[in-house]
Design a protein around this motif. Structure first.
Motif, mmCIF file in Angstrom:
data_model
loop_
_atom_site.group_PDB
_atom_site.id
_atom_site.type_symbol
_atom_site.label_atom_id
_atom_site.label_comp_id
_atom_site.label_asym_id
_atom_site.label_seq_id
_atom_site.Cartn_x
_atom_site.Cartn_y
_atom_site.Cartn_z
ATOM 1 N N PHE A 95 0.812 -1.216 0.000
ATOM 2 C CA PHE A 95 0.000 0.000 0.000
ATOM 3 C C PHE A 95 0.852 1.277 0.000
ATOM 4 C CE2 PHE A 95 0.220 -1.854 4.312
ATOM 5 C CZ PHE A 95 0.927 -0.872 4.975
ATOM 6 N N GLU A 96 2.177 1.158 -0.081
ATOM 7 C CA GLU A 96 3.069 2.324 -0.025
ATOM 8 C C GLU A 96 4.328 2.088 -0.856
ATOM 9 O OE1 GLU A 96 4.087 2.288 4.190
ATOM 10 O OE2 GLU A 96 5.392 0.548 3.851
ATOM 11 N N LYS A 97 4.272 1.152 -1.783
ATOM 12 C CA LYS A 97 5.496 0.672 -2.432
ATOM 13 C C LYS A 97 6.204 1.753 -3.232
ATOM 14 C CE LYS A 97 3.361 -1.237 -6.656
ATOM 15 N NZ LYS A 97 4.240 -0.575 -7.647
ATOM 16 N N ASN A 98 5.496 2.820 -3.608
ATOM 17 C CA ASN A 98 6.127 3.925 -4.331
ATOM 18 C C ASN A 98 6.290 5.171 -3.473
ATOM 19 O OD1 ASN A 98 4.358 2.379 -6.707
ATOM 20 N ND2 ASN A 98 6.471 2.911 -7.256
ATOM 21 N N GLY A 99 6.198 4.989 -2.166
ATOM 22 C CA GLY A 99 6.499 6.111 -1.282
ATOM 23 C C GLY A 99 5.591 6.209 -0.078
ATOM 24 N N CYS A 100 6.218 6.422 1.091
ATOM 25 C CA CYS A 100 5.476 6.809 2.296
ATOM 26 C C CYS A 100 5.376 8.324 2.252
ATOM 27 C CB CYS A 100 6.211 6.354 3.554
ATOM 28 S SG CYS A 100 6.429 4.571 3.680
ATOM 29 N N TYR A 101 4.250 8.812 1.736
ATOM 30 C CA TYR A 101 4.104 10.246 1.525
ATOM 31 C C TYR A 101 3.723 10.953 2.825
ATOM 32 C CZ TYR A 101 4.702 10.331 -3.587
ATOM 33 O OH TYR A 101 5.207 10.281 -4.860
ATOM 34 N N SER A 102 3.514 12.254 2.721
ATOM 35 C CA SER A 102 3.413 13.111 3.911
ATOM 36 C C SER A 102 2.235 12.764 4.806
ATOM 37 C CB SER A 102 3.321 14.578 3.490
ATOM 38 O OG SER A 102 4.546 15.011 2.958
ATOM 39 N N GLY A 103 2.373 13.171 6.069
ATOM 40 C CA GLY A 103 1.333 12.953 7.057
ATOM 41 C C GLY A 103 1.688 13.628 8.364
ATOM 42 N N SER A 104 1.025 13.205 9.433
ATOM 43 C CA SER A 104 1.137 13.898 10.711
ATOM 44 C C SER A 104 1.237 12.903 11.858
ATOM 45 C CB SER A 104 -0.072 14.818 10.913
ATOM 46 O OG SER A 104 -1.291 14.099 10.778
ATOM 47 N N ALA A 105 1.488 13.436 13.050
ATOM 48 C CA ALA A 105 1.649 12.607 14.240
ATOM 49 C C ALA A 105 0.712 13.098 15.338
ATOM 50 C CB ALA A 105 3.096 12.662 14.731
ATOM 51 N N ILE A 106 0.217 12.151 16.132
ATOM 52 C CA ILE A 106 -0.604 12.487 17.294
ATOM 53 C C ILE A 106 -0.268 11.505 18.416
ATOM 54 C CG2 ILE A 106 -2.537 13.704 16.202
ATOM 55 C CD1 ILE A 106 -2.845 10.034 16.994
ATOM 56 N N GLU A 107 -0.635 11.865 19.623
ATOM 57 C CA GLU A 107 -0.499 10.972 20.767
ATOM 58 C C GLU A 107 -1.857 10.364 21.069
ATOM 59 O OE1 GLU A 107 0.919 10.933 25.460
ATOM 60 O OE2 GLU A 107 0.900 12.808 24.324
ATOM 61 N N ASP A 108 -1.889 9.057 21.298
ATOM 62 C CA ASP A 108 -3.140 8.370 21.596
ATOM 63 C C ASP A 108 -2.859 7.199 22.532
ATOM 64 O OD1 ASP A 108 -5.899 7.627 21.385
ATOM 65 O OD2 ASP A 108 -5.314 6.091 19.929
ATOM 66 N N ASN A 109 -3.429 7.257 23.707
ATOM 67 C CA ASN A 109 -3.275 6.170 24.690
ATOM 68 C C ASN A 109 -1.809 5.825 24.951
ATOM 69 O OD1 ASN A 109 -6.082 5.820 25.105
ATOM 70 N ND2 ASN A 109 -6.221 4.578 23.234
ATOM 71 N N GLY A 110 -0.997 6.853 25.092
ATOM 72 C CA GLY A 110 0.404 6.651 25.415
ATOM 73 C C GLY A 110 1.278 6.264 24.252
ATOM 74 N N LYS A 111 0.704 6.172 23.050
ATOM 75 C CA LYS A 111 1.479 5.812 21.862
ATOM 76 C C LYS A 111 1.640 7.023 20.945
ATOM 77 C CE LYS A 111 0.047 0.943 21.758
ATOM 78 N NZ LYS A 111 -0.610 -0.112 20.946
ATOM 79 N N LEU A 112 2.738 7.045 20.214
ATOM 80 C CA LEU A 112 2.941 8.025 19.164
ATOM 81 C C LEU A 112 2.490 7.388 17.854
ATOM 82 C CD1 LEU A 112 4.024 10.742 18.205
ATOM 83 C CD2 LEU A 112 6.292 9.711 18.017
ATOM 84 N N LYS A 113 1.495 8.012 17.235
ATOM 85 C CA LYS A 113 0.907 7.430 16.035
ATOM 86 C C LYS A 113 1.103 8.355 14.841
ATOM 87 C CE LYS A 113 -2.474 4.595 18.495
ATOM 88 N NZ LYS A 113 -3.881 4.114 18.545
ATOM 89 N N LEU A 114 1.431 7.744 13.704
ATOM 90 C CA LEU A 114 1.638 8.455 12.451
ATOM 91 C C LEU A 114 0.539 8.091 11.471
ATOM 92 C CD1 LEU A 114 5.472 7.752 11.930
ATOM 93 C CD2 LEU A 114 4.406 9.583 13.288
ATOM 94 N N LEU A 115 -0.074 9.094 10.869
ATOM 95 C CA LEU A 115 -0.991 8.871 9.751
ATOM 96 C C LEU A 115 -0.358 9.488 8.516
ATOM 97 C CD1 LEU A 115 -3.209 9.240 12.385
ATOM 98 C CD2 LEU A 115 -4.543 8.286 10.487
ATOM 99 N N TYR A 116 -0.275 8.718 7.450
ATOM 100 C CA TYR A 116 0.468 9.148 6.271
ATOM 101 C C TYR A 116 -0.181 8.566 5.027
ATOM 102 C CZ TYR A 116 2.574 4.458 6.366
ATOM 103 O OH TYR A 116 2.772 3.102 6.352
ATOM 104 N N THR A 117 0.259 9.030 3.876
ATOM 105 C CA THR A 117 -0.274 8.569 2.603
ATOM 106 C C THR A 117 0.642 7.522 1.998
ATOM 107 O OG1 THR A 117 -1.382 10.663 2.165
ATOM 108 C CG2 THR A 117 -0.949 9.250 0.272
ATOM 109 N N GLY A 118 0.076 6.381 1.650
ATOM 110 C CA GLY A 118 0.796 5.372 0.888
ATOM 111 C C GLY A 118 0.586 5.618 -0.593
#
Length: 479
Positions: A95-118
């Motif tokens: 789902f990202e074989k041609n690039g992990c494109y831009s996105g953002s980070a948030i904190e949720d339940n003690g974890k650092l989570k990244l949402l990005y474009t594949g």
């Protein structure tokens, strides 16, 4: 070895292979973040998590051109001293074989989570796009959870760059998009768990809310509150130059308004460019534990003479801006360098009662890497000019009420300019690095960011007043 580990190993080997060549470049920067090798572009995942600042970035380690992007990663305790962390994301999955494109980070339940474009392309170049989730318990090692949002109806596959935030116990995400009518859009979604997303609607875009034709694709949107105003920060592609406006290939700015979270619509006013210089694009913001809205921008523009940068011969290209704090005054965003940068200051020089008539130069003002401040007390001239390293000129024409940044073109060698209207000049704050300059005018009401590539031994600085005199004080610090 799995595909992700193999790609990361290859990237690390490339860094090691070119380390000496990269570091020998006379244009490497001193207080700006750069790639260790290859190409850097958009800031990603800017966040302060567990007391430490994290800045991820789009990165192609294998060449100084765009391609299948990784997420590089820097972290800092103070916004000044940065540590290069291990690679956060590599384009290893279907789902990202041609690039992990831009996105953002948030904190949720003690974890650092990244949402990005594949980003995925087939052998014919046809694009598919997926919004993806990854998470970490230590802020360094990330586990990919996979696709959380597929392309909704009504949009082309130019659908990317998710920016996520929480509002009233619910998650929201704005994505840069292109409609099937080829109109630029920013689209709003909501979620209870970051994994199941519901479309709310178009926030703003071409031919919406009275805007008219305003580009065919909106990249890297960011939606946040500043002094009780909702701000949509976005980088539209396809704007045509209008006098002093929109003179880069692609441009970045913001709308001020009020977001209706039920309909997704932002009732907004006019579009303001965020930075008037030659190199500025795709900024991202976050709020830190001091309540400051902080911003980093990419000191570059896609498809704008990128192949002309002399750093390419040393196997690297592009950098980040310095971190900036956003303030809101008189209906506009002001940008100011974060106060932590003052910790870099050394060898302070203060000159009072400086009178520029017609020319003023002082050997101690010369330098390679420094911060300069000028407070204007009297402006009884037609124009003030400041020449730095014989590479750029800063000019304020009082009669025409125009501020100009002039530099030598990277492609033709001829002078080129970026300009803005300015009623008066009261303060200049200029950050000069080996191959970069950032200019903050009147406490950050206007900003110009640019790369410059002077003779490395040239440290000259000359002030000139035309048809009159300018009086004030000057401070300079080496960095």
């Amino acid at each position: 070895m799995d595909r992700s580990s193999d790609l990361i190993r290859q990237a690390e080997q490339t860094v090691a292979e070119y380390k000496d060549i990269v570091n020998q470049d006379k244009y490497r920067l001193h207080f700006h973040l750069m790639p260790p090798v290859g190409l850097l572009n958009d800031p990603n995942g800017l966040i302060q998590w567990e007391g430490r600042y994290h800045l991820f970035y789009q990165w192609n380690p294998f060449k100084t051109a765009h391609g299948a992007k990784f997420w590089g990663h820097y972290s800092s305790s103070n916004l000044v001293d940065w540590k290069e962390e291990k690679i956060a994301l590599a384009p290893s999955e279907w789902f990202e074989k041609n690039g992990c494109y831009s996105g953002s980070a948030i904190e949720d339940n003690g974890k650092l989570k990244l949402l990005y474009t594949g980003n995925v392309k087939d052998e014919m170049g046809n694009r598919k796009t997926y919004q993806c989730l990854a998470e970490s318990t230590n802020g360094i090692d990330f586990h990919k959870k996979g696709v959380v949002l597929r392309l909704p109806e009504g949009y082309t596959a130019h659908f990317r760059d998710p920016k996520v935030w929480k509002y009233e116990e619910k998650w929201y995400m704005v994505i840069g998009a292109q409609s099937e009518q080829l109109d630029g859009r920013a689209v709003l979604f909501s979620s209870n768990d970051l994994e199941e997303w519901t479309i709310i609607g178009d926030v703003a875009g071409t031919n919406l809310n009275g805007l008219g034709n305003f580009g065919y694709m909106w990249e890297c949107p960011d939606l946040f509150q500043l002094e009780h105003n909702d701000i949509l920060l976005v980088s539209p592609q396809g704007l045509k130059p209008e006098g002093m406006l929109y003179n880069n290939v692609y441009n970045t700015g913001y709308f001020v308004g009020r977001l209706d979270y039920q309909t997704g619509v932002l009732e907004h006013g006019e579009f303001f460019e965020l930075d008037r210089g030659f190199e500025f694009y795709a900024p991202q913001t976050t709020v830190d534990n001091q309540g400051r809205r902080l911003l980093f921008g990419w000191m570059g523009v896609p498809e704008q003479e990128e192949d002309k940068h002399p750093t390419i011969s040393h196997h690297w290209i592009h950098a980040m801006t310095i971190p900036r704090e956003l303030l809101f005054r008189d209906g506009r965003i002001y940008q100011q360098p974060v106060k932590e940068l003052q910790n870099l200051r050394k060898n302070e020089l203060t000159l009072t009662d400086v009178r520029i008539e017609p020319e003023y130069s002082f050997s101690q003002l010369e330098g390679s890497v420094y911060e300069l401040q000028m407070h204007v007390e009297e402006f009884e001239a037609e124009q003030l000019e400041i020449t730095i390293k014989d590479s750029v000129r800063l000019m304020f024409n009082k009669n025409e009420q125009v501020f100009t940044l002039e530099r030598v073109s990277l492609s033709t060698g001829a002078p080129e300019v970026r300009q803005c209207q300015l009623t008066n000049l009261t303060k200049l704050q200029v950050f000069v690095d080996t191959s970069a300059i950032e200019i903050f005018i009147n406490d950050g009401k206007e900003i110009f960011t640019a790369r410059m590539f002077p003779d490395v031994d040239n440290k000259r600085m000359v002030f000139q007043a035309r048809d009159g005199h300018v009086k004030g004080s000057i401070q300079k610090w080496d960095f």
